[in-house]
Design a protein around this motif. Sequence first.
Motif, PDB file in Angstrom:
ATOM      1  N   GLN A 199     -23.329   3.723 122.365  1.00 49.60           N
ATOM      2  CA  GLN A 199     -22.703   4.890 121.737  1.00 49.60           C
ATOM      3  C   GLN A 199     -22.544   4.605 120.240  1.00 49.60           C
ATOM      4  O   GLN A 199     -21.816   3.700 119.859  1.00 49.60           O
ATOM      5  N   GLU A 202     -25.423  12.559 122.658  1.00 46.15           N
ATOM      6  CA  GLU A 202     -24.695  11.580 123.468  1.00 46.15           C
ATOM      7  C   GLU A 202     -23.379  11.141 122.826  1.00 46.15           C
ATOM      8  O   GLU A 202     -22.552  10.508 123.489  1.00 46.15           O
ATOM      9  N   ALA A 203     -23.188  11.453 121.560  1.00 46.63           N
ATOM     10  CA  ALA A 203     -22.011  10.964 120.828  1.00 46.63           C
ATOM     11  C   ALA A 203     -20.727  11.526 121.419  1.00 46.63           C
ATOM     12  O   ALA A 203     -20.645  12.706 121.765  1.00 46.63           O
ATOM     13  N   GLN A 204     -19.733  10.661 121.523  1.00 43.72           N
ATOM     14  CA  GLN A 204     -18.450  11.077 122.083  1.00 43.72           C
ATOM     15  C   GLN A 204     -17.425  11.381 120.995  1.00 43.72           C
ATOM     16  O   GLN A 204     -16.439  12.060 121.260  1.00 43.72           O
TER      17      GLN A 204
END
Length: 151
Positions: free
Chosen positions: A90, A30-32
Amino acid sequence: MRFQTVRDILDFVRGFHQRAAQLFSAAADEAQRDKARWMLEWLAQHERRFSEALATFEQSPANAPLLQEWLQYAPDLERLPLQLPRLPAQLSADDAAALALAFDDYLVRLYKAVLDTCESREICDLFRMLLDQERAEERSVARSLSQLQDF
């Protein structure tokens, strides 16, 4: 939950590492930000290695007698809560490190609780080694985060 044997504690710790690896892996997906993703992937891999090492230790026939040792005064997990930092949806690299350090702190407290009550030299030696590994893990996470900040 009260433990009864060394194997019970190691099974719990192995499961703890497995769940931490799953959490870090899911958060990495999920990390941006690249830094956060790298840190989370590194942490997931690290937790998987700890879990696998414990599984290997438990499967060795030479360790069977130690694993069957009973702990008369086993730690009570209800008195040893996991204290997690507040985290955003996040995770940043700093958030990942804070979470990893909270997990490490929990295991350090668990190992100290066993060491405070263990009666056999072999059990104490095992949990002293695990305690030393967790403390080394804390230093490793801090070092990795520092190196990641240099990018």
